[in-house]
Design a protein around this motif. Sequence first.
Motif, PDB file in Angstrom:
ATOM      1  N   GLU A 118       0.836  -1.198   0.000  1.00 34.05           N
ATOM      2  CA  GLU A 118       0.000   0.000   0.000  1.00 34.05           C
ATOM      3  C   GLU A 118       0.873   1.250   0.000  1.00 34.05           C
ATOM      4  O   GLU A 118       1.743   1.438   0.851  1.00 34.05           O
ATOM      5  N   GLU A 166       0.991   5.551  -2.083  1.00 35.19           N
ATOM      6  CA  GLU A 166       0.352   6.488  -3.002  1.00 35.19           C
ATOM      7  C   GLU A 166       0.691   6.187  -4.453  1.00 35.19           C
ATOM      8  O   GLU A 166      -0.125   6.377  -5.350  1.00 35.19           O
ATOM      9  N   LYS A 191       1.030   3.375  -5.865  1.00 35.27           N
ATOM     10  CA  LYS A 191       0.167   2.290  -6.345  1.00 35.27           C
ATOM     11  C   LYS A 191      -1.120   2.850  -6.935  1.00 35.27           C
ATOM     12  O   LYS A 191      -1.572   2.422  -8.009  1.00 35.27           O
ATOM     13  N   TRP A 192      -1.712   3.832  -6.256  1.00 35.09           N
ATOM     14  CA  TRP A 192      -2.986   4.377  -6.718  1.00 35.09           C
ATOM     15  C   TRP A 192      -2.790   5.399  -7.828  1.00 35.09           C
ATOM     16  O   TRP A 192      -3.689   5.600  -8.652  1.00 35.09           O
ATOM     17  N   ARG A 205      -2.718   3.226 -10.757  1.00 29.09           N
ATOM     18  CA  ARG A 205      -4.057   2.749 -11.119  1.00 29.09           C
ATOM     19  C   ARG A 205      -4.719   3.690 -12.122  1.00 29.09           C
ATOM     20  O   ARG A 205      -5.357   3.241 -13.093  1.00 29.09           O
ATOM     21  N   LEU A 210     -11.988   2.033  -7.343  1.00 28.19           N
ATOM     22  CA  LEU A 210     -11.312   2.945  -6.423  1.00 28.19           C
ATOM     23  C   LEU A 210     -11.942   2.794  -5.047  1.00 28.19           C
ATOM     24  O   LEU A 210     -13.162   2.909  -4.902  1.00 28.19           O
ATOM     25  N   LYS A 233     -10.482   6.488  -0.631  1.00 28.52           N
ATOM     26  CA  LYS A 233      -9.743   7.390  -1.509  1.00 28.52           C
ATOM     27  C   LYS A 233     -10.682   8.513  -1.902  1.00 28.52           C
ATOM     28  O   LYS A 233     -11.662   8.289  -2.623  1.00 28.52           O
ATOM     29  N   ALA A 289      -9.939  10.381  -7.255  1.00 28.66           N
ATOM     30  CA  ALA A 289      -8.908   9.802  -8.119  1.00 28.66           C
ATOM     31  C   ALA A 289      -7.981  10.899  -8.599  1.00 28.66           C
ATOM     32  O   ALA A 289      -8.398  12.038  -8.826  1.00 28.66           O
TER      33      ALA A 289
END
Length: 371
Positions: free
Chosen positions: A131, A133, A135-136, A139, A163, A167, A170
């Motif tokens: 986990e 930031e 990683k997202w 995405r 999502l 979060k 996005a």
Amino acid sequence: MANSMPKVMAKSKASNEPYRKVKITMWDDPKFRELSPLPPSGQSLFIYLLTSPFTGIIPGLFKAGRAAIAEELGWEIEDFDLALGEALSLGMVKADMKARVFWLPNAARHNPPASGNVVKSWVRAFELLPECELKWEARESLKAACYGVSETMGKAFDMAIPLPKDKPKAMPSGIQLAVNSKQILKDQNTKTLLSGAEKDQPPTRQNAAGSYPEEFETLWHEYPKREGANPKNKAHSCWKARKLEGVSVEAMFEGTLRYRQYCEMRGQAGTEFVMQAQRFYGKERAFENDWQVNTGGLNHARNTATTIGNTGESIAERQLRAGREQWARERGHTGMAPVGTHDQNLQHPMDSQEWQSSLGPLGKTDRGYDE
């Protein structure tokens, strides 16, 4: 007549540009490993990150440690940091060193999913990533690549990797169509993820004039001068690498001040005995040392020097004398003033007997001073 015309094929990755398949097992092939290894460089590292055994089913997004990659390549960790710094500054690679997550932002654009089943196969691999930031952020890029193929593919991605509710929003990322491979070297619009506090800052790069960040310039000004080579660019790369690991700028600056004081006390400032800055800020983290001068050891060195007599001045005595003289010159003193104070625990003031016993009686010939 119209039926005789060839049917126009939809543009695809295969028909739009040439490409080659590379098996990641190549790196473990015995014959391949007998070839001359890749020299440390930005290009070598980028090719390895694209095709290495660390890569997974998600294009350009995987977990790996910097030390593990350096070991696989047979590079020194500092060489790896320098090569990675090149790729980071161009936005071709992003990395979270604490989470050990690497991401090549353009990889998914050049390798878009061929079907919804491919997107579904990404789910488990994405969940297993640590986990962070980055990683997202990745995405959103993967989502854009899917929508770049078709709206159906994009919706399949949204269903497969939604999502999370925690979060808030996005990260903004426009729909990006697949591009040809030449653009991967021109796309410098992505930002380098350095650390949690700096992830939204644009990467710092040297311009044609060779400028560096102000905080590094301040540190470099305080670093003790050295006789011989002391590459500033390599020191800057190592300094950035430590920042990637979470070391604060203040900690490195304070360590620099301690080391400068140490070199001045030892009489090493301006000599080849000063450590190269790239090593000082390197993987051994020499800036974290106390760099305290042992005054007892210095007194012992002075006493030892007096036993040499006419055989010559000892190295320790020579360094002490040079250090005192340099310290006095920089502060405008004409005599042998004591260096520091008792509160600084640098060096206790010496009376006249100590000076005479240390340097020998005046007026006598000393071969060590004639040399």
